[in-house]
Scaffold this motif. Structure first.
Motif, PDB file in Angstrom:
ATOM      1  N   ALA A  12      27.620 -10.757  27.212  1.00 46.79           N
ATOM      2  CA  ALA A  12      26.506  -9.916  27.658  1.00 46.79           C
ATOM      3  C   ALA A  12      26.783  -8.447  27.374  1.00 46.79           C
ATOM      4  CB  ALA A  12      26.259 -10.131  29.144  1.00 46.79           C
ATOM      5  N   LEU A  13      28.037  -8.030  27.553  1.00 41.11           N
ATOM      6  CA  LEU A  13      28.395  -6.644  27.264  1.00 41.11           C
ATOM      7  C   LEU A  13      28.231  -6.332  25.784  1.00 41.11           C
ATOM      8  CD1 LEU A  13      31.566  -6.112  29.485  1.00 41.11           C
ATOM      9  CD2 LEU A  13      29.411  -4.856  29.651  1.00 41.11           C
ATOM     10  N   ILE A  14      28.751  -7.214  24.932  1.00 45.13           N
ATOM     11  CA  ILE A  14      28.667  -6.992  23.487  1.00 45.13           C
ATOM     12  C   ILE A  14      27.235  -7.163  22.997  1.00 45.13           C
ATOM     13  CG2 ILE A  14      29.468  -7.842  21.233  1.00 45.13           C
ATOM     14  CD1 ILE A  14      32.043  -8.726  22.583  1.00 45.13           C
ATOM     15  N   GLY A  15      26.466  -8.017  23.680  1.00 48.52           N
ATOM     16  CA  GLY A  15      25.117  -8.345  23.223  1.00 48.52           C
ATOM     17  C   GLY A  15      24.099  -7.239  23.356  1.00 48.52           C
ATOM     18  N   ASP A  16      24.381  -6.238  24.185  1.00 50.90           N
ATOM     19  CA  ASP A  16      23.456  -5.110  24.291  1.00 50.90           C
ATOM     20  C   ASP A  16      23.458  -4.336  22.976  1.00 50.90           C
ATOM     21  OD1 ASP A  16      21.973  -3.094  26.293  1.00 50.90           O
ATOM     22  OD2 ASP A  16      23.287  -1.951  24.960  1.00 50.90           O
ATOM     23  N   PRO A  17      22.290  -4.063  22.381  1.00 49.15           N
ATOM     24  CA  PRO A  17      22.238  -3.390  21.070  1.00 49.15           C
ATOM     25  C   PRO A  17      22.982  -2.060  21.025  1.00 49.15           C
ATOM     26  CG  PRO A  17      20.098  -4.303  21.595  1.00 49.15           C
ATOM     27  CD  PRO A  17      20.944  -4.462  22.824  1.00 49.15           C
ATOM     28  N   ALA A  18      22.844  -1.248  22.064  1.00 47.23           N
ATOM     29  CA  ALA A  18      23.515   0.053  22.071  1.00 47.23           C
ATOM     30  C   ALA A  18      25.028  -0.120  22.102  1.00 47.23           C
ATOM     31  CB  ALA A  18      23.060   0.876  23.274  1.00 47.23           C
ATOM     32  N   ARG A  19      25.499  -1.015  22.963  1.00 47.36           N
ATOM     33  CA  ARG A  19      26.941  -1.236  23.054  1.00 47.36           C
ATOM     34  C   ARG A  19      27.481  -1.864  21.770  1.00 47.36           C
ATOM     35  NH1 ARG A  19      25.730  -2.235  28.797  1.00 47.36           N
ATOM     36  NH2 ARG A  19      25.368  -4.454  28.407  1.00 47.36           N
ATOM     37  N   ALA A  20      26.708  -2.756  21.167  1.00 48.37           N
ATOM     38  CA  ALA A  20      27.129  -3.385  19.916  1.00 48.37           C
ATOM     39  C   ALA A  20      27.286  -2.336  18.815  1.00 48.37           C
ATOM     40  CB  ALA A  20      26.120  -4.455  19.487  1.00 48.37           C
ATOM     41  N   MET A  27      34.971   0.197  14.800  1.00 46.90           N
ATOM     42  CA  MET A  27      35.697  -0.674  13.869  1.00 46.90           C
ATOM     43  C   MET A  27      36.338   0.116  12.735  1.00 46.90           C
ATOM     44  SD  MET A  27      35.928  -3.939  14.540  1.00 46.90           S
ATOM     45  CE  MET A  27      35.917  -4.921  13.032  1.00 46.90           C
ATOM     46  N   THR A  28      36.015   1.396  12.628  1.00 48.55           N
ATOM     47  CA  THR A  28      36.680   2.247  11.635  1.00 48.55           C
ATOM     48  C   THR A  28      38.128   2.509  12.024  1.00 48.55           C
ATOM     49  OG1 THR A  28      36.011   4.283  12.765  1.00 48.55           O
ATOM     50  CG2 THR A  28      34.526   3.430  11.050  1.00 48.55           C
ATOM     51  N   GLY A  29      38.453   2.267  13.306  1.00 49.81           N
ATOM     52  CA  GLY A  29      39.794   2.557  13.783  1.00 49.81           C
ATOM     53  C   GLY A  29      39.958   3.995  14.222  1.00 49.81           C
ATOM     54  N   VAL A  30      38.907   4.806  14.068  1.00 48.26           N
ATOM     55  CA  VAL A  30      38.933   6.219  14.451  1.00 48.26           C
ATOM     56  C   VAL A  30      38.378   6.367  15.867  1.00 48.26           C
ATOM     57  CG1 VAL A  30      38.051   8.515  13.917  1.00 48.26           C
ATOM     58  CG2 VAL A  30      38.673   6.960  12.068  1.00 48.26           C
ATOM     59  N   ALA A  31      39.085   7.118  16.712  1.00 48.37           N
ATOM     60  CA  ALA A  31      38.611   7.364  18.065  1.00 48.37           C
ATOM     61  C   ALA A  31      37.427   8.327  18.034  1.00 48.37           C
ATOM     62  CB  ALA A  31      39.738   7.945  18.918  1.00 48.37           C
ATOM     63  N   LEU A  32      36.409   8.045  18.846  1.00 44.62           N
ATOM     64  CA  LEU A  32      35.195   8.861  18.880  1.00 44.62           C
ATOM     65  C   LEU A  32      34.867   9.276  20.307  1.00 44.62           C
ATOM     66  CD1 LEU A  32      32.986   6.699  16.467  1.00 44.62           C
ATOM     67  CD2 LEU A  32      34.182   8.820  15.905  1.00 44.62           C
ATOM     68  N   THR A  33      34.157  10.385  20.439  1.00 43.24           N
ATOM     69  CA  THR A  33      33.742  10.849  21.748  1.00 43.24           C
ATOM     70  C   THR A  33      32.480  10.107  22.188  1.00 43.24           C
ATOM     71  OG1 THR A  33      32.299  12.592  20.894  1.00 43.24           O
ATOM     72  CG2 THR A  33      34.636  13.142  21.213  1.00 43.24           C
ATOM     73  N   ALA A  34      32.153  10.248  23.477  1.00 42.67           N
ATOM     74  CA  ALA A  34      30.940   9.623  24.000  1.00 42.67           C
ATOM     75  C   ALA A  34      29.700  10.161  23.302  1.00 42.67           C
ATOM     76  CB  ALA A  34      30.853   9.847  25.507  1.00 42.67           C
ATOM     77  N   SER A  49      27.888   7.212  28.150  1.00 44.89           N
ATOM     78  CA  SER A  49      29.009   7.227  29.092  1.00 44.89           C
ATOM     79  C   SER A  49      28.953   6.022  30.024  1.00 44.89           C
ATOM     80  CB  SER A  49      28.998   8.522  29.911  1.00 44.89           C
ATOM     81  OG  SER A  49      29.212   9.643  29.075  1.00 44.89           O
ATOM     82  N   PHE A  50      27.753   5.645  30.445  1.00 42.44           N
ATOM     83  CA  PHE A  50      27.587   4.481  31.314  1.00 42.44           C
ATOM     84  C   PHE A  50      28.051   3.210  30.595  1.00 42.44           C
ATOM     85  CE2 PHE A  50      24.816   0.833  32.318  1.00 42.44           C
ATOM     86  CZ  PHE A  50      25.198   0.597  33.628  1.00 42.44           C
ATOM     87  N   HIS A  51      27.594   3.041  29.343  1.00 42.05           N
ATOM     88  CA  HIS A  51      27.980   1.860  28.566  1.00 42.05           C
ATOM     89  C   HIS A  51      29.489   1.832  28.336  1.00 42.05           C
ATOM     90  CE1 HIS A  51      24.013   0.374  27.885  1.00 42.05           C
ATOM     91  NE2 HIS A  51      23.617   1.367  27.090  1.00 42.05           N
ATOM     92  N   LEU A  52      30.066   2.963  27.998  1.00 46.99           N
ATOM     93  CA  LEU A  52      31.498   3.030  27.708  1.00 46.99           C
ATOM     94  C   LEU A  52      32.327   2.732  28.944  1.00 46.99           C
ATOM     95  CD1 LEU A  52      31.427   6.136  25.368  1.00 46.99           C
ATOM     96  CD2 LEU A  52      32.176   3.833  24.713  1.00 46.99           C
ATOM     97  N   SER A  53      31.859   3.166  30.100  1.00 48.65           N
ATOM     98  CA  SER A  53      32.562   2.885  31.346  1.00 48.65           C
ATOM     99  C   SER A  53      32.614   1.380  31.610  1.00 48.65           C
ATOM    100  CB  SER A  53      31.868   3.598  32.511  1.00 48.65           C
ATOM    101  OG  SER A  53      32.489   3.285  33.738  1.00 48.65           O
ATOM    102  N   ARG A  54      31.504   0.703  31.372  1.00 46.35           N
ATOM    103  CA  ARG A  54      31.451  -0.742  31.582  1.00 46.35           C
ATOM    104  C   ARG A  54      32.360  -1.471  30.593  1.00 46.35           C
ATOM    105  NH1 ARG A  54      25.918  -3.686  32.341  1.00 46.35           N
ATOM    106  NH2 ARG A  54      27.478  -5.246  32.926  1.00 46.35           N
ATOM    107  N   MET A  55      32.356  -1.025  29.344  1.00 49.60           N
ATOM    108  CA  MET A  55      33.193  -1.682  28.343  1.00 49.60           C
ATOM    109  C   MET A  55      34.675  -1.410  28.582  1.00 49.60           C
ATOM    110  SD  MET A  55      31.053  -1.607  24.750  1.00 49.60           S
ATOM    111  CE  MET A  55      30.835   0.168  24.639  1.00 49.60           C
ATOM    112  N   ALA A  56      34.987  -0.224  29.109  1.00 48.89           N
ATOM    113  CA  ALA A  56      36.380   0.091  29.428  1.00 48.89           C
ATOM    114  C   ALA A  56      36.868  -0.796  30.573  1.00 48.89           C
ATOM    115  CB  ALA A  56      36.512   1.566  29.792  1.00 48.89           C
ATOM    116  N   ASP A  57      36.020  -0.989  31.573  1.00 50.48           N
ATOM    117  CA  ASP A  57      36.377  -1.854  32.704  1.00 50.48           C
ATOM    118  C   ASP A  57      36.614  -3.288  32.254  1.00 50.48           C
ATOM    119  OD1 ASP A  57      36.166   0.265  34.454  1.00 50.48           O
ATOM    120  OD2 ASP A  57      34.122  -0.222  35.100  1.00 50.48           O
TER     121      ASP A  57
END
Length: 228
Positions: A12-20, A27-34, A49-57
């Motif tokens: 479900a987390l990966i399935g959201d279009p924005a999060r995907a 996948m570039t391997g480069v760290a990016l900001t929010a 930031s909301f999406h990233l927080s959920r994926m980090a958890d």
């Protein structure tokens, strides 16, 4: 009540279009900001930031702070392998983006897969190493043979002698575009870095595309020939 891993929650987390879109950008391997990931996903920085927080958890992404900035990257190679495998299933099922974009052929030719080479060139390197028994498949495990280690040493690439369960020396990764294996693991990462360091290839800024120079292309095909 069902027991075991809750794959539905991860899906479900990966399935959201924005999060995907964010995960694909990482996948570039480069760290990016929010903010950078917000642009990739087409959402506001607050939503990003909301999406990233959920994926980090959930252990999909990791956060690193540097000064006033926060940088996000994929949590590990397992997450990258999952995304690459899902991309392959999507391609096989015909679930592709409506607009492929002008870089689609270049992505299929050579691209970054988190921290190693993917695409046609990645598959060719893998097939060449297997054909010459530099890589050997034993009990569903990919092993670097003594002749394979000598090959990399002669090439100018010194590999560590140790590996860990989480970070194997050699690992196969299913390529989404070629639908065949390319090389991951410590050796795959070291090999891609070698291509960059030697000037054989370079990354295209803002993309997963890898471009080989004319000389680098010749050296690559010489080193990873498919001729018997």
């Amino acid at each position: 009540m069902k027991e075991g891993p809750n794959i539905a929650a991860i899906a479900a987390l990966i399935g959201d279009p924005a999060r995907a879109n964010m995960l694909q950008a990482l996948m570039t391997g480069v760290a990016l900001t929010a903010s950078e990931l917000a642009q990739e996903a087409g959402v506001t920085p607050q939503t990003s930031s909301f999406h990233l927080s959920r994926m980090a958890d959930a252990g999909l992404v990791s956060l690193r702070k540097q000064g006033r900035h926060k940088y996000y990257s994929l949590a590990d190679a397992d997450v990258a392998a999952l995304l690459e495998a899902m991309s392959g299933i999507a391609m096989r099922s015909g679930m592709t983006r409506v607009r492929t974009g002008p870089r689609e052929p270049e992505l299929r030719k050579a691209r970054v897969c988190y921290n190693h080479l993917a695409g046609e060139y990645g598959v060719q390197a893998y097939d060449s190493l297997i054909a010459r028994e530099f890589l050997v498949e034993e009990d569903e495990k990919l092993v670097l043979s003594s002749s394979g280690r000598s090959f990399f040493t002669d090439l100018g690439l010194v590999l560590p002698s140790n590996e860990t369960k989480r970070r194997p020396l050699c690992k196969s990764c299913l390529d989404w575009s070629a639908r065949r294996s390319h090389l991951a693991g410590i050796t795959g990462t070291a090999l891609l870095s070698f291509f960059f360091d030697q000037g054989w290839a370079k990354r295209v800024e803002g993309s997963r595309v890898i471009q080989f120079s004319k000389a680098g292309d010749s050296r690559f095909h010489e080193a990873f020939s498919l001729q018997n």
